[in-house]
Scaffold this active site. Sequence first.
Site: not given
Ligand SMILES: *Cc1c(COP(=O)(O)O)cnc(C)c1O
Length: 359
Positions: A101, A171, A195
Amino acid sequence: MRVHNFSAGPAAMPLDVLEQAASEMSDWGSSGMSVMEVSHRSKEFVAAAEEAEALLRELLAVPDDYRVLFLQGGATGQFAGIPLNLSAEGDTVDYVNTGAWSKKAIAEAKKYATVNVVADESASNYSTTPDPAAVRPSQGSAYLHYTPNETIGGVEFGYVPDTGDVPLVADMSSTILSRPIEVSKFGLIYGGAQKNMGPAGLCLVVVRDDLVGRARPQTPSVWDYRAMAEAGSMLNTPPTFGIYLLGLILRWLKGQGGLAAMGERNRAKAEKLYAAIDGSPFYRNPVSPDARSWMNVPFILADDSLDKTFLAQAAEAGLTNLAGHRSVGGMRASIYNAMPMEGVDALIDFMKEFERANG
Ligand SMILES: *Cc1c(COP(=O)(O)O)cnc(C)c1O
């Protein structure tokens, strides 16, 4: 019959929340309509969105000088939204690379700014987090971005980097609401909801006031933090069902004792699962013990020719979505807030039984 769903995302949601949503699906709050059918500008929906924000502020202890934004485009949208809002043309921005990521965030930021990777864990094949002393912003950097929990690699920071006056951007897609955090250490926190916060389609941004109002002129309005803050996240039609479900999940979290209680539960779940993996030569987790995620637990079998059988028999036992990410293979158990200890116990029992039969 409900399974134990170990998906990394979209992920399991609390059964109580799903049942409440089901019970009011066709008549929400005596409106005679589902929540998906009411106007986002109705006083009932605005009140629901305000309650979700208030609960989020309470649970995460968000200070008053931060805005809470409900956006669309996922965390991936923010990979662009962040450099567009927080940096000017020609600026340098700092990134920490701890895995899949981080790499995506870096690749997107490169379209808008000069990216300086201040720490890079590729040498350990992304099984570590950097030494805190290595995570230092460069001179004149607009912000420093990192990924507190790498969902695919199962690597999680055990500390919050100290970036001094340079805004820290995180993030938190796969770790938000898993335990208490000190929001004031961050300039901006963001995450996709799917999540730990509800269904896909909603992206949360929590941003300090002094970082709002600096967007480049070409920033899409729906990602311009000031435009969205001024519009109460309703510049356009927001993801109403996602905001409603976030509200239900936050109420559930509060009922569970809030983030301190949830953090203890998550720690206990992860410790138990890692102990089971470490206690057997049949299974292995490749991540350095000080960097192991509480949320995403990857593991491999000593004999990977058994992977398919493991996954098939696990699914038969009601333990689903245990395949590792397609880029890494092996197994991964995602154990977010909605995964109860019984789910972890059921997985451990299955793993022991599988080892006995195949070891
Ligand atoms: C799932 C995830 C993303 C992507 O998220 P989207 O909502 O699909 O764009 C980005 N960063 C991390 C750490 C993730 O777990």
